[in-house]
Design an enzyme around this catalytic site. Structure first.
Site, PDB file in Angstrom:
ATOM      1  N   LYS A  37      -1.803  -8.027   6.919  1.00 50.15           N
ATOM      2  CA  LYS A  37      -2.997  -7.613   6.935  1.00 50.15           C
ATOM      3  C   LYS A  37      -4.054  -8.649   6.127  1.00 50.15           C
ATOM      4  O   LYS A  37      -3.887  -9.877   6.117  1.00 50.15           O
ATOM      5  CB  LYS A  37      -2.595  -7.156   5.344  1.00 50.15           C
ATOM      6  CG  LYS A  37      -3.774  -6.133   4.248  1.00 50.15           C
ATOM      7  CD  LYS A  37      -4.725  -5.108   5.219  1.00 50.15           C
ATOM      8  CE  LYS A  37      -5.782  -4.472   4.762  1.00 50.15           C
ATOM      9  NZ  LYS A  37      -6.244  -3.528   5.301  1.00 50.15           N
ATOM     10  N   CYS A 131     -13.680  -5.741  10.667  1.00 46.80           N
ATOM     11  CA  CYS A 131     -13.257  -4.218   9.498  1.00 46.80           C
ATOM     12  C   CYS A 131     -14.081  -3.104   9.631  1.00 46.80           C
ATOM     13  O   CYS A 131     -15.943  -3.390   9.390  1.00 46.80           O
ATOM     14  CB  CYS A 131     -12.785  -4.596   8.001  1.00 46.80           C
ATOM     15  SG  CYS A 131     -13.039  -3.504   6.894  1.00 46.80           S
TER      16      CYS A 131
END
Ligand code: RRO
Length: 315
Positions: A37, A131
């Site tokens: 992640k 993101c």
């Protein structure tokens, strides 16, 4: 710098790649590498729940606004050292920046995390510049910022550096500007695409949005984005070919079947990553896809994935 991934299928950063247990599970799977992640300078709890709808109606994909929940880079440095001792497969540390109490600017955050993760034994870094779920505009949308981050990181580390990019969709000028900046640095690969930003789903029974953060808007992944991903893979592949750049393209987006994987390879991907599919199917997906890809290669007279990469024909 070259990075060899075999089989050329890995998890996409994000889904079930946050905790030590999740990363250990990936290390034990048939994935060709473990991708973490995206980690930030400070640990983050992420956005309020519900923040992930794993399966949208008609299986078109998943919708998330996780908000970068992660353990913070110090923890990942330890986990990577531990995994490195036990497993042989490449460990790829995904790095992001987010506002943090230390008030470090984003470039300083990328630089500091990159240095620490190289020291911890990571085999490569994947700079997440895309993101979709933070308040800030993603770095990947601002050419100067992309240049600054890449300069700061590539100057600092010796291990291969990849870059995770968003779909540039109908902004060809921005696409070209970013692609040209990548040529200025020693970049191992571009992973494209991150989830399609600013998408929404609604539950008609409850008449509510399906996720809570950010007014219900989030990033779309899964089958619905396959054609978007193929287009991004193909235009990066063609651009790098034209400019004789040795930057690999890693295809992410919409892969469920071996045929989807073959499409990514034909479009120009030399490695593929699975995100939504990993949520849906877990580690079994790696072996299933790889067996299907090999079967297809054999049935169609190919000896390897490399022979297929980028060979899609015009009509
Ligand atoms: O954590 C997230 O909300 C998230 C990230 Br950092 C990303 O890069 N892509 C995505 O779909 N979600």
């Amino acid at each position: 710098m070259r990075l060899s991934i075999y089989p050329p299928i890995t998890n996409a950063s994000g889904p079930n790649s946050v905790t030590r247990e999740e990363l250990e599970r990936l290390a034990q799977s048939a994935s060709g590498a473990v991708v973490t992640k995206s980690m930030t300078h400070c640990p983050r709890a992420g956005n309020p729940e519900p923040r992930l709808r794993e399966r949208l109606p008609n299986n078109i994909g998943s919708l998330n606004s996780m908000g970068l929940p992660n353990l913070g880079y110090h923890q990942y440095a330890q986990i990577i050292s531990h995994l490195k001792e036990r497993y042989r497969k490449p460990l790829i540390a995904s790095i992001a920046s987010a506002p943090c109490p230390h008030r470090l600017d984003p470039i300083e955050q990328y630089r500091e995390i990159a240095t620490a993760l190289e020291e911890s034994g990571a085999d490569a870094l994947e700079l997440n510049l895309s993101c979709p779920n933070l308040e800030e505009v993603p770095i990947a949308m601002d050419p100067q910022s992309v240049r600054h981050v890449l300069k700061a990181v590539t100057r600092e580390v010796k291990i291969p550096v990849g870059v995770k990019l968003p779909p540039y969709n109908n902004t060809p000028k921005l696409f070209e500007e970013i692609a040209r900046i990548l040529l200025e640095f020693e970049i191992a690969y571009v992973a494209t695409i991150n989830s399609e930003p600013l998408t929404l789903d609604i539950d008609v029974k409850t008449r509510t949005k399906v996720i809570r953060p950010n007014d219900g808007f989030g990033g779309l992944g899964g089958p619905a984005v396959l054609p978007i991903a193929l287009a991004e893979v193909h235009r990066f592949y063609r651009f790098f070919q034209k400019h004789r750049a040795r930057i690999a393209v890693w295809g992410v987006g919409g892969i469920v079947t071996a045929e989807d994987a073959i499409k990514h390879f034909l479009a120009g991907a030399s490695v593929i990553q699975i995100g939504t599919l990993y949520l849906w199917e877990g580690p079994a997906a790696f072996a299933r896809l790889w067996a299907g890809v090999q079967e297809w290669l054999h049935a169609n007279g190919y000896n390897s994935v490399e022979e297929l990469v980028g060979t899609v024909k015009d009509l």
